[in-house]
Design a protein around this motif. Structure first.
Motif, PDB file in Angstrom:
ATOM      1  N   VAL A  46       0.841  -1.204   0.000  1.00 11.41           N
ATOM      2  CA  VAL A  46       0.000   0.000   0.000  1.00 11.41           C
ATOM      3  C   VAL A  46       0.876   1.254   0.000  1.00 11.41           C
ATOM      4  N   ALA A  47       1.952   1.245   0.770  1.00  9.77           N
ATOM      5  CA  ALA A  47       2.862   2.397   0.792  1.00  9.77           C
ATOM      6  C   ALA A  47       3.490   2.616  -0.587  1.00  9.77           C
ATOM      7  N   GLY A  48       3.821   1.531  -1.282  1.00  4.98           N
ATOM      8  CA  GLY A  48       4.373   1.660  -2.637  1.00  4.98           C
ATOM      9  C   GLY A  48       3.386   2.286  -3.596  1.00  4.98           C
ATOM     10  N   VAL A  49       2.112   1.890  -3.501  1.00  2.45           N
ATOM     11  CA  VAL A  49       1.087   2.459  -4.384  1.00  2.45           C
ATOM     12  C   VAL A  49       0.885   3.944  -4.078  1.00  2.45           C
ATOM     13  N   VAL A  50       0.830   4.295  -2.809  1.00  2.24           N
ATOM     14  CA  VAL A  50       0.613   5.697  -2.428  1.00  2.24           C
ATOM     15  C   VAL A  50       1.815   6.552  -2.839  1.00  2.24           C
ATOM     16  N   LEU A  51       3.021   6.088  -2.539  1.00  5.39           N
ATOM     17  CA  LEU A  51       4.216   6.848  -2.902  1.00  5.39           C
ATOM     18  C   LEU A  51       4.357   6.968  -4.419  1.00  5.39           C
ATOM     19  N   GLY A  52       4.072   5.909  -5.125  1.00  6.69           N
ATOM     20  CA  GLY A  52       4.145   5.954  -6.588  1.00  6.69           C
ATOM     21  C   GLY A  52       3.155   6.934  -7.176  1.00  6.69           C
ATOM     22  N   SER A  53       1.949   6.965  -6.648  1.00 13.84           N
ATOM     23  CA  SER A  53       0.962   7.905  -7.175  1.00 13.84           C
ATOM     24  C   SER A  53       1.347   9.351  -6.873  1.00 13.84           C
ATOM     25  N   VAL A  54       1.941   9.598  -5.725  1.00 13.74           N
ATOM     26  CA  VAL A  54       2.400  10.954  -5.400  1.00 13.74           C
ATOM     27  C   VAL A  54       3.528  11.374  -6.347  1.00 13.74           C
TER      28      VAL A  54
ATOM     29  N   LEU B 183       7.021   1.853  -8.589  1.00 12.75           N
ATOM     30  CA  LEU B 183       6.623   1.803  -7.180  1.00 12.75           C
ATOM     31  C   LEU B 183       5.201   1.288  -7.018  1.00 12.75           C
ATOM     32  N   MET B 184       4.347   1.593  -7.966  1.00 11.10           N
ATOM     33  CA  MET B 184       2.955   1.165  -7.872  1.00 11.10           C
ATOM     34  C   MET B 184       2.773  -0.313  -8.206  1.00 11.10           C
ATOM     35  N   VAL B 185       3.689  -0.875  -8.993  1.00 11.65           N
ATOM     36  CA  VAL B 185       3.599  -2.301  -9.323  1.00 11.65           C
ATOM     37  C   VAL B 185       3.902  -3.097  -8.060  1.00 11.65           C
TER      38      VAL B 185
ATOM     39  N   LEU C 236       8.715  -6.162  -4.353  1.00 13.39           N
ATOM     40  CA  LEU C 236       9.824  -5.463  -3.700  1.00 13.39           C
ATOM     41  C   LEU C 236      10.936  -5.099  -4.684  1.00 13.39           C
ATOM     42  N   ILE C 237      11.164  -5.931  -5.683  1.00  9.75           N
ATOM     43  CA  ILE C 237      12.211  -5.617  -6.670  1.00  9.75           C
ATOM     44  C   ILE C 237      11.796  -4.406  -7.496  1.00  9.75           C
ATOM     45  N   SER C 238      10.539  -4.372  -7.929  1.00  5.10           N
ATOM     46  CA  SER C 238      10.074  -3.215  -8.689  1.00  5.10           C
ATOM     47  C   SER C 238      10.094  -1.952  -7.826  1.00  5.10           C
TER      48      SER C 238
ATOM     49  N   GLY D 229      12.156   1.331  -8.729  1.00  6.98           N
ATOM     50  CA  GLY D 229      11.461   2.618  -8.748  1.00  6.98           C
ATOM     51  C   GLY D 229      12.134   3.648  -7.873  1.00  6.98           C
ATOM     52  N   LEU D 230      12.569   3.227  -6.672  1.00  5.48           N
ATOM     53  CA  LEU D 230      13.282   4.159  -5.788  1.00  5.48           C
ATOM     54  C   LEU D 230      14.622   4.577  -6.378  1.00  5.48           C
ATOM     55  N   LEU D 231      15.297   3.642  -7.063  1.00  9.68           N
ATOM     56  CA  LEU D 231      16.562   4.001  -7.710  1.00  9.68           C
ATOM     57  C   LEU D 231      16.345   5.035  -8.812  1.00  9.68           C
TER      58      LEU D 231
END
Length: 190
Positions: free
Chosen positions: A55-63, A108-110, A113-115, A119-121
């Motif tokens: 959920v944190a990945g989806v929220v951070l990716g959308s931001v 980040l939204m996918v 953990l690897i994606s 995404g963070l990189l």
């Protein structure tokens, strides 16, 4: 009954590119690795932690995608306003990388953990610059290798522009031997 003529052979199929051969295998291996990693993290902690990570990945990716989209739209409107006022648009140092920011947000939204790590990189400016330079060099090399009449040639033609950026309005005047207008198609009546 044979006539002595050779039977036509079926034409040989063109070889598949390496990308078309190995891409499905790579995607399958990536999915298996993502699922395995999520189960390992869930086993080490709990399912709630994995759910919160996703959920944190989806929220951070959308931001991230929303911010990069707003920045790209703001740069576009500023450039259009400068062009309409007659001034040459100025180069912005941070205007590049919006596409890579959006790609990072999408990764980040996918779920996985690897994606998320990739995404963070992609959100780091040095990585963005390196990926951007690599993509630009690869694209330029492919354009140089493209022969005339190919899609690369069309891109090369589309990139040609006058140094001052002006468009000359004009009219085409044909100098034919006879001035009678010729219709290239016959009339449709019988």
């Amino acid at each position: 009954m044979t006539t002595g003529a050779q039977t036509p052979r079926t034409p040989a199929r063109p070889r598949r590119s390496r990308l078309r051969t190995f891409l499905p295998l790579g995607i399958a291996a990536w999915l298996v690795l993502e699922i395995w990693l999520l189960t390992m993290v869930a086993g080490a902690s709990s399912g709630l932690v994995v759910f919160l990570l996703l959920v944190a990945g989806v929220v951070l990716g959308s931001v991230v995608i929303k911010g990069a989209g707003r920045r790209a739209f703001r740069n576009l409107t500023e450039t259009l306003q400068q062009q309409q006022s007659g001034a040459m648009p100025t180069a912005r140092p941070n205007s590049e990388g919006n596409g890579l920011m959006m790609l990072g947000g999408l990764l980040l939204m996918v779920p996985g953990l690897i994606s998320d790590a990739l995404g963070l990189l992609l959100l780091l400016p040095p990585i963005q610059k390196a990926v951007s330079r690599y993509a630009e060099r690869t694209f330029e090399r492919r354009l140089r290798e493209a022969g005339p009449g190919t899609l690369g040639d069309a891109f090369r033609q589309a990139r040609m522009h006058r140094p001052d950026g002006k468009v000359v309005q004009g009219e085409v005047i044909r100098d034919d031997a006879d001035d009678a207008p010729r219709d290239p198609r016959p009339p449709l009546t019988r």
